[in-house]
Enzyme design. Structure first.
Site, PDB file in Angstrom:
ATOM      1  N   ARG A  63      35.873  34.535  28.801  1.00 57.85           N
ATOM      2  CA  ARG A  63      36.964  34.376  27.835  1.00 57.85           C
ATOM      3  C   ARG A  63      36.789  35.427  26.752  1.00 57.85           C
ATOM      4  O   ARG A  63      35.679  35.678  26.283  1.00 57.85           O
ATOM      5  CB  ARG A  63      36.957  32.988  27.201  1.00 57.85           C
TER       6      ARG A  63
ATOM      7  N   GLU B 240      45.011  37.730  23.850  1.00 54.02           N
ATOM      8  CA  GLU B 240      45.865  38.146  24.961  1.00 54.02           C
ATOM      9  C   GLU B 240      47.324  37.816  24.637  1.00 54.02           C
ATOM     10  O   GLU B 240      47.581  36.764  24.060  1.00 54.02           O
ATOM     11  CB  GLU B 240      45.415  37.419  26.243  1.00 54.02           C
TER      12      GLU B 240
ATOM     13  N   HIS C 227      43.302  40.240  32.964  1.00 55.81           N
ATOM     14  CA  HIS C 227      42.930  38.848  33.268  1.00 55.81           C
ATOM     15  C   HIS C 227      43.289  38.471  34.713  1.00 55.81           C
ATOM     16  O   HIS C 227      44.141  37.623  34.954  1.00 55.81           O
ATOM     17  CB  HIS C 227      43.589  37.874  32.276  1.00 55.81           C
TER      18      HIS C 227
HETATM   19  C1  GLV Z   1      41.061  31.856  34.423  1.00 55.48           C
HETATM   20  O1  GLV Z   1      40.777  32.492  33.450  1.00 55.48           O
HETATM   21  C2  GLV Z   1      40.564  30.546  34.682  1.00 55.48           C
HETATM   22  O2  GLV Z   1      39.922  29.958  33.791  1.00 55.48           O
HETATM   23  O3  GLV Z   1      40.813  30.028  35.782  1.00 55.48           O
END
Ligand code: GLV
Ligand code: GLV
Length: 327
Positions: free
Chosen positions: A241, A270, A288
Site C-alpha cells: 500500500r 492514488e 496498481h
Molecule cells: C489490491 O491492492 C488488493 O489489496 O487486492
C-alpha cells in the site's frame, strides 16, 4: 422469497457477475470509474449485500446509509479501506480475497525488482527515442540480483511467496519480525532465512520488498530516516500500500541517491503521484496492477461472490475478516 438486492460498485469479471445473477438481484455500477461517495451512499440504501473495491471507504457512515446490509465483500486482499471493528460492532460480516492473488502479486514484485535493477523502463525509453548510439561497455549499468540480499517487510502470504521465488537466484533472505514475534517457518526451513530487526533489514538488504498491510504501525514506515539507514545501492519495491512509504521523502531520497532505485505499484494518494516522481529515471512506476492477470481477477471475482452469497445466507464466508460476528 424475493432475491436479495446486491450492489457491485464497479464491474468485476463476468464469471462473478453470472454467479451473482443466479442467486441475487444485482445492480452493477455501469460507469468505468469508482462510484462517488454520494452515489455509493445513495445506492446502498435498500441493498442486503455489497461487493466493493479498495477505493470504497466502508465505515460508520457507509453502514448508516445501508440499514439492511447483511454482508460486505471486498474485491481485494488489502482491507485498510474497511473499518472492520465498526462492522463487527454492528454484527455485519466483511470479507476480502486472500490467497487467489498471492502468486500474481509476488510475480509483479519481481517484475518491479528486475525492472529497477536492470533499468528496463529507462532504457526502453532510450530505444524508442532513436537515441541509442550502439553498444557500449559503460552504458546503462545496473545491479546484480543473484546472490544478493533480499529483505522482506511483511512475511505473510505474498511476502512469503515473493521470497520463495528468490530460490532461482540464490539470494540471502531477511525478513522483518512480525508484530506478534512469530517466525516464518516456510522461509526458515526452505531458505534458511533470517528474522531480523528493522535496522538490520535496512542496513543489510540490497533489495527491500514491501508486503505488509497498511496499519497505523506501518504508515510511513519508510521515511527519510529509514532511507538514510539503507544501502546507497539499495532498491525498494512496493506492491503493498502506498502510504507505507512517505512518497515525498522517497522522491528526495531518489533525487539525492540515498538509495539507488524504486519499483512502485502503489502510491500514497492514488491516482496522483508525488511531485517529482515522474521525472526520476531511477523509479519504475506501475498503476496498481499487482493482481491484474485475467485468471487472478476471475478467481478474485469468484471468491468475492462466494463470500457474499454465504453472508446473505447467514453463513460464515470462506475468507471472513470478522468471523466472531457469527458466534
Ligand atoms: C489490491 O491492492 C488488493 O489489496 O487486492
Ligand atoms: C495479504 O497481505 C496477503 O499476504 O495475502
Amino acid at each position: 422469497m424475493p432475491q436479495p438486492k446486491v450492489l457491485v460498485t464497479r464491474a468485476i469479471p463476468e464469471n462473478g457477475l453470472e454467479l451473482l445473477r443466479i442467486h441475487t438481484n444485482v445492480t452493477v455500477n455501469q460507469e468505468d470509474r469508482p462510484m462517488t461517495r454520494s452515489e455509493l451512499l445513495e445506492a446502498v440504501h435498500d441493498v442486503q449485500g455489497v461487493i466493493g473495491l479498495l477505493t470504497d471507504q466502508i465505515d460508520a457512515e457507509f453502514f448508516d446509509a445501508a440499514p439492511e446490509l447483511t454482508g460486505y465483500a471486498n474485491y481485494a486482499v488489502g482491507y485498510d479501506n474497511i473499518d472492520v471493528p465498526e462492522a463487527t460492532r454492528r454484527g455485519i460480516p466483511v470479507s476480502n480475497t486472500p490467497d487467489v492473488l498471492t502468486q500474481a502479486t509476488a510475480e509483479l514484485a519481481w517484475a518491479l525488482l528486475f525492472a529497477a535493477a536492470r533499468r528496463v523502463v529507462e532504457t526502453d525509453t532510450v530505444m524508442r527515442s532513436g537515441l541509442w548510439p550502439g553498444w557500449g561497455p559503460l552504458q546503462y549499468l545496473g545491479a546484480d540480483v543473484s546472490g544478493r540480499t533480499l529483505g522482506i517487510v511483511g512475511a505473510g502470504r505474498i511476502g512469503t511467496a515473493m521470497a520463495m521465488m528468490s530460490r532461482g537466484f540464490g539470494m540471502r533472505v531477511l525478513y522483518l519480525e512480525s508484530p506478534s514475534g512469530q517466525r516464518n517457518q516456510t522461509l526458515d526451513e526452505h531458505l534458511n532465512a533470517e528474522c531480523v530487526s528493522f535496522d538490520q533489514l535496512l542496513a543489510q538488504s540490497d533489495f527491500v520488498s514491501l508486503h505488509c498491510p497498511l496499519t497505523p504501525a506501518t504508515r510511513h514506515l519508510f521515511d527519510m530516516e529509514a532511507f538514510q539507514r539503507m544501502k546507497r545501492t539499495a532498491i525498494l519495491v512496493n506492491t503493498a500500500r502506498g502510504p507505507v512509504i512517505n512518497e515525498d521523502d522517497l522522491v528526495k531520497a531518489l533525487q539525492e541517491h540515498l538509495i539507488a532505485g524504486a519499483g512502485l505499484d502503489v502510491y500514497e494518494n492514488e491516482p496522483q503521484i508525488a511531485h517529482g516522481l515522474a521525472a526520476l529515471s531511477n523509479a519504475v512506476l506501475l498503476p496498481h496492477v499487482g493482481s491484474a492477470t485475467k485468471n487472478t481477477r476471475e478467481a478474485m471475482a469468484e471468491l468475492a461472490v462466494r463470500n457474499l452469497l454465504a453472508m446473505l445466507r447467514g453463513a460464515t464466508p470462506p475468507t471472513c475478516l470478522n468471523p466472531e460476528v457469527f458466534k
